[in-house]
Design a protein around this motif. Sequence first.
Motif, PDB file in Angstrom:
ATOM      1  N   GLY A   1       0.777 119.495 -75.234  1.00 14.76           N
ATOM      2  CA  GLY A   1       0.733 118.344 -76.146  1.00 14.76           C
ATOM      3  C   GLY A   1       1.992 118.611 -77.412  1.00 14.76           C
ATOM      4  N   GLN A   2       1.483 118.066 -78.621  1.00 15.47           N
ATOM      5  CA  GLN A   2       2.194 118.338 -79.765  1.00 15.47           C
ATOM      6  C   GLN A   2       2.051 119.448 -80.494  1.00 15.47           C
ATOM      7  N   ARG A   3       2.239 120.754 -79.602  1.00 15.29           N
ATOM      8  CA  ARG A   3       1.977 121.812 -80.344  1.00 15.29           C
ATOM      9  C   ARG A   3       0.738 122.234 -80.806  1.00 15.29           C
ATOM     10  N   GLU A   4      -0.234 122.041 -79.697  1.00 19.09           N
ATOM     11  CA  GLU A   4      -1.767 121.907 -80.149  1.00 19.09           C
ATOM     12  C   GLU A   4      -2.274 122.960 -78.918  1.00 19.09           C
TER      13      GLU A   4
ATOM     14  N   VAL B   1       4.170 109.861 -82.632  1.00 16.77           N
ATOM     15  CA  VAL B   1       4.587 110.403 -81.152  1.00 16.77           C
ATOM     16  C   VAL B   1       3.711 109.798 -80.258  1.00 16.77           C
TER      17      VAL B   1
ATOM     18  N   THR C   1       3.624 110.802 -71.913  1.00 13.23           N
ATOM     19  CA  THR C   1       2.754 111.856 -72.494  1.00 13.23           C
ATOM     20  C   THR C   1       3.012 112.031 -74.017  1.00 13.23           C
ATOM     21  N   ARG C   2       2.132 112.400 -74.683  1.00  9.98           N
ATOM     22  CA  ARG C   2       2.498 112.867 -76.095  1.00  9.98           C
ATOM     23  C   ARG C   2       3.375 114.234 -75.949  1.00  9.98           C
ATOM     24  N   ALA C   3       3.201 115.124 -74.946  1.00  5.99           N
ATOM     25  CA  ALA C   3       3.668 116.294 -74.762  1.00  5.99           C
ATOM     26  C   ALA C   3       5.158 115.957 -74.505  1.00  5.99           C
ATOM     27  N   GLU C   4       5.612 115.051 -73.645  1.00  2.22           N
ATOM     28  CA  GLU C   4       7.097 114.679 -73.181  1.00  2.22           C
ATOM     29  C   GLU C   4       7.675 114.214 -74.463  1.00  2.22           C
TER      30      GLU C   4
ATOM     31  N   HIS D   1       6.660 114.897 -77.669  1.00  2.00           N
ATOM     32  CA  HIS D   1       7.132 115.993 -78.389  1.00  2.00           C
ATOM     33  C   HIS D   1       8.158 116.692 -78.188  1.00  2.00           C
ATOM     34  N   GLY D   2       8.122 117.105 -76.619  1.00  2.00           N
ATOM     35  CA  GLY D   2       9.327 117.918 -76.467  1.00  2.00           C
ATOM     36  C   GLY D   2      10.763 117.544 -76.724  1.00  2.00           C
TER      37      GLY D   2
END
Lengths: 516, 950, 157, 81
Positions: free
Chosen positions: B200-203, C42, C52-55, C57-58
């Motif tokens: 996720g967002q560095r979590e 985000v 996705t949030r990960a994408e 954020h990346g």
Amino acid sequence: MNTLYIPQDSGALSLGAEGVARAVQSEARKRGEELRLVRTGSRGLYWLEPLLEVATPSGRVAYGPVSASDVPSLFEAGVLRGGSHALCLGPIEELPYLKQQERMTLARVGITDPTSLEDYAAHGGFRGLRNALGLSGEQIIKEVMDSGLRGRGGAAFPTGIKWKTADATPSPQKYIVCNADEGDSGTFSDRMIMEGDPFVLIEGMVIAGLAIGATQGYIYLRSEYPHAYRVLNLAIEKAQSAGYLGGDVLGSGKSFHLEVRRGAGSYICGEETALLESLEGKRGVIRYRPPLPAVSGLFGQPTIINNVITLASVPLIFDRGAAFYKNYGTGRSRGTLPFQLAGNVKRGGLVEKAFGLTLSELLYDFGGGSFTGRPIRAVQIGGPLGAYLPEALFDTPLDYEALSGVQAMLGHGGIVAFDDTVDMASMARFAMEFCALESCGKCTPCRIGSTRGVEVIDKILRNRNRKGNLHLLRDLCDIMVSGSLCGLGGLIPNPVLSALKHFPKDFGIEETEELH
Amino acid sequence: MHAIDDIDYGTPRKVSDTMVTLQVDGSAVTVPAGSSILYAAQAAGRRIPKLCATDSLEAFGSCRLCLVEIQGRRGYPASCTTPVEEGMRVRTQTPRLADLRRGIMELYISDHPLDCLTCPANGHCELQDMAGAVGLREVRYGYDGANHLEVPKDESNPYFTFDPSKCIVCSRCVRACAEVQGTFALTIDGRGFASKVSPGQRESFMDSECVSCGACVQACPTATLMENSVYQMGQPDRAVVTTCAYCGVGCSFKAEVKGDQVVRMVPNKDGHANHGHSCVKGRFAFGYTTHPDRILKPMLRKSIDEPWKEVSWNDAIGYVAGEFKRIQAGHGSDSIGAITSSRCTNEETFLVQKLVRAAFGNNNVDTCARVCHSPTGYGLKTTLGTSAGTQAFDSVEKAGVIVVIGASPTDGHPVFASRMKRRLREGAKLIVVDPRAIDLVRTPPGIEAACHLQLQPGTNVALINSLAHVVVTEGLANEAFALERCEPADYQKWKAFVSQQTYAPEQVEQVTGVPAAQIRQAARLYATGGNAAIYYGLGVTEHSQGSTMVIGMANLAMVTGNLGREGVGVNPLRGQNNVQGACDMGSFPHELSGYRHISDAGVRGLFEKEWNVTLNPEPGLRIPNMFDAALDGSFKAIYIQGEDFAQSDPNTQHVESALRAMECVVVQDLFLNETAKFAHVFLPGSTFLEKDGTFTNAERRIQRVRKVMPPMAGLADWEITMAIANAMGYSMHYDHPSEIMDEIARLTPTLRGVSFEKLDRLGSIQWPCNDNAPEGTPTMHVGQFVRGKGKFTMTEYVATEERTSRKYPLILTTGRILSQYNVGAQTRRTGNVAWHQEDVLEIHAHDAEQRGIADDAKVSVASRAGNVVLTARISDRIQPGVVYTTFHHPVSGTNVITTDNSDWATNCPEYKVTAVEVSPVARHSEWQRQHRDFTARQQALLKERETIEA
Amino acid sequence: MPIESGEAIARIAKALKHKPGALLPILQEIQEQLGHIPSEAVPIVASELNLTRAEVHGVVSFYHDFRSEPPGRHVIRICQAESCQAMGSAVLTAFAKTHLGIDFHETTADAAFSLEPVYCLGNCACSPAMAVGKEVYGRMTPQRFQEVLQEVAGKSE
Amino acid sequence: MDVQRLVKMANDIASFFEAEPDTSKGARGAADHLKNFWDPRMRRQLLSYLDEQGGAGLKSIVLEALRQHRLEIAGQQPPDR
């Protein structure tokens, strides 16, 4: 009515051109003089910026470098009629710096109003496109092949072959992508085109679109160029309204749409596959090849991706013919290259010449030697990934093959001069540091190697196991050259190893010392 | 980390008609075009060092260890990203390559802890292997440079630990999450040397979008992502290939074992159903198998108010046989029966129904498929001729349109859902028919249903008829297929039937709540979007018209020609691991194995000869009939193998009364489940790890279950059934489950060619498998239907009697979630509780607002059958007027409120439609309080049990 | 993050999401309007784009331009690349840091100035160069640096 | 068993076969269904309900099925398939 020309190029603006323009307007008002002020691109004579030109019956007369405080005295001296003044440079075209150039790709830059379609057309614009519209895609590609044009972004790949590959890959959707991520230090010719003659780029992209049946183009512009962004958008808007872009290009029934997209601060996105990733809205990491972008590029579709200068060279080829273009240059380096003189030189600027002039001609005949008046000790050619050359090699002719003969590369034609105060070990360290900063992080040699490179050079400089670490540095460079996924890690050893080779003393190595 | 005994080919196997021959280190290798040089080399037995490449993922080209030399090419191309070419000459080992590889490893190790001896991957670490392979002897950079050694561990996930200090940033985890699982919960944070894996967002993993499928753990070449069980137990020493005992996907696993302890479960790359993937249940949730709650000694009691008494197996079996015989003597031979389990093996299931038919002398045998997919059996048999899904899972890769009806694959069938998502991302179109916005309706990245027909629960048949109406009236029918492959007269009659104005979308909109335009759009897409495949779940079957709806879907597939090849079909997603197998084995009261009616004298004759008995030709009681008969006094004893209908079946209070009314309830299970609280005899069952046998998944795929450890209670389930039969005087003798399968094969034409030997050889077999199809049948109905001509059958929509009213204005519908399984008996005894500690009631904000219900508030859910109290969760996944919950926790008592309504054809309960009212309350319902007290009492009785020495 | 920011982010994302590869333009617009990309942006952007949030954020974490904290009113970027080094950018940089009392990637206490390195502004014939906001300045000296600062500070008041 | 439950179940079956325009075919279908899926004691109970209470509450198609196919449903005659 008198016509004055003041550049709106960001280099000129960085030296106060906007203030000069304002002063001119207000002085004219004060004096009740009517004048037409045209904002142009830059001629590329940056040591003379802000440069003011005035149209006279005998051509344009130039004054420079002008500051806002000079304006009243210029008016006093009759600047509007080309009157004499301490800053007067005479007819601009007669300045040797310009006169000795072969302005082809940048022929209009500094002369025309960048966002005036009329001005563009009056100076030969869109003739190439009109000619190309009469040709088949295959014919267009053949013409480009015949011209000998090679990619001006640095890799010097034959443009026609790239186009042919994209043409040969069947797909309902193809793209033209202009790589305007001009990130190399010492380069600014792309910026000058985009700010000073955007229509030539647009025209080149439309022709590329016609060649392979691409209907959508993107200009991927680095975010550090806000002025270029503004000018390009304005130019696209105008080209669109006038039917040069859109659903029916000049009534041909063919469509080509164009959009500018900005980068977000990433040198690696100048690498074409990283650029495509970025354009797709992703992390700008390198894709491996094959597949080539010409086969599977933007959104997986066949894509031509060319540098600004490459695409901006295309209209001329279709205006004057492949043979005309090919006539310039030497060996397999055909046409002209806009060299960019930067760093520690007296007369920095843009020099468009056919391939083949020597480095010293550029540095001394054009550049006038160093800015500081000290000897030029080293020159970096081809951006941060280019080699450092010592004075002994200044006679090398500037073409792709000759430079590769001295383990150097021409890159995007940027030339950065350093005087004798430079510490070449710190420049080598900087190269690794830059690589560490800009590495996308995908491949190991670049991701870890660049950081280790900085550390190893630091150890050498601190004289910690210098011999062992010099050996390690060479091994590391070898691994980066042979193992990296792309040109960033693969070429960063160029500045490092060339500095080491040509300037060993800066690394604390005595001339007698065994290097290997 | 990949399985301990796997060969990694580096890049995925490519399929091509063109073969390419190249020279690798002087040897000729022939591989399919499109293969990488790395693949070709590994296939030729050459080991090229590599770290970022693994054959479950597309090539990436980042580690640069697999560089090779190719004659005539400059430089050192990475063998993982370079495709083979005819005549290519490749060298994989040269002094120059050795230098480069050593140099790269030197870089890796300069940012890696040197704690190999205490590292959980020690002995099974690709980084360690590569350091050895390239001959790394020193790291000249030293260890004082920039590094990531201090980055702390993430231990948030109950099953694995993320230790970034060991990460080599190969992105295998990130790619596995994207390519294998399709969740994209991981990314690389930052860039360059600072690049690091970030959920996720560095979590933490638990806070991220991670669904804990474990694909990242399997992909990791180091101990960066490592099972906690390996941390605790060390490396396993052997692997046993077996089949997951959770859902109907039937993932093949390698149980990696140390002695008789399972260290971890690694999905089998050669598994034909899962191709190396798994979910959080199959991979991680096996801890229940050794949970202290397991009961390991047989127990007896005269009444459910007495404490239990542990007895020997002999005494227990003797008691059961005695009681059954006593009851039959007193109340007639039809007064007892048995329930087979979809959790048990085919062989065990077969034995239970054999016990009933041969030893009990009646047909009172049923299976839990009664309450889930019995309508599938009825509907598909009626129209197509066989009671099974038409396709293999692989078929979805050829589908252009995917229709998901009444199922949530990402929850219920996650491994197949990943395949489906991959296909959708490749461009297949999706139609979702569901009252609830299941994940697939919109799943990042990029999946969005072309149509979501969000119908009122209970109106499936109206909708399917309307889809057919559009197909027929808009000229989208595949007439050629329908006329050639189906009974023409029935087809014409059916066409007239669906063409009625009643089923025009504009009319059906009134009934279903689905806008007419959407119905038309979906019908057109289904009929014209290329191969169209229907996948459905219990949202289809668990209705009063469950069977009708199955018929309706088959009709729609027939009229559009979407049957009989890859990429199409009508496919049930089976809930439990062996629903298909349990049905195949003759678990229904009216059918012998292979779906042959008990009234067929010829079929009976076969069995009578093999079993040496005379069989009763009349169907027996189905589960709900058994309950009714128990309350009526005519059904007195039951043998329940591995089912918990006191929790899983509808109208709990009715079920409980029925259990209380019986004289001898025998429960064979792992735990003292809800049903066992009403039992008189408890026979400790065995888990899938403790026995041999086979399971049959939703695609008719028969796969081996292999014994990893001996049965903890001493007997495998099949041995218990056999003992009961023998004790009752009916002789059964098998030394191994393979002998049971041999008997099944002898008696069942569709399974004629199946044997353990062949399963071991082929890995798996999809039935029918016989002389016509010696290696099985991936796609059914090719060329012609099993019943000959397909039978269009009219499907009149009849509204359920369960209606909303002023008192019960909402419709409750139920389902399940990813981390829990069915009644939760297993998953609740694993780390999976970290995701789902209780069943919650999803309610739309509008309905919540009207009732003054806040998020997380306790609410009463009352139906005509009963009421329970749950926690409310405000959700926009459902529309106003509908509420939703799961049934994983017994305390929720979800089935207290579900009703007695059932499918007209099969009596499959109508779980999916219950009229309810929801209101805020402060405490648990009366039933829940009674249940709590009853459970406490039963736990006490268990605790107080008389024990015997081991 | 204030509610209005959330709404603005959603509005930006909705307006631009139809573009192919819309994520960068959206992030750029958010930073343009808000000065930075708060982490709360985000999930909003991810949801609009169905990523996705990960994408997301990346991507945010990859590019140097994107910042997760608000900058000062004026962002000063001093070129550190070779051409400017050849013309004394090191002296200019050292002066700027001392003058402002901050290091790179920091913001002055009065939130007036943030200082960032930049690698080439394309003004290499007029090195050393720097930028304040979108305006580029060439042939910089410590003297001129002070003048420019006064000028921009004056403009903003 | 609770005969009202049997009545409901039989009526549910009838609802499906009511789609058949030819009611005798519909009754045949319902009868087959009862024969194939119901335990004989349930079928017999339904028949006695018909005999003793006139089959109150049963749909006409069930009544027809019970009357037309009585022997089969009672398990006294194999179905004529």
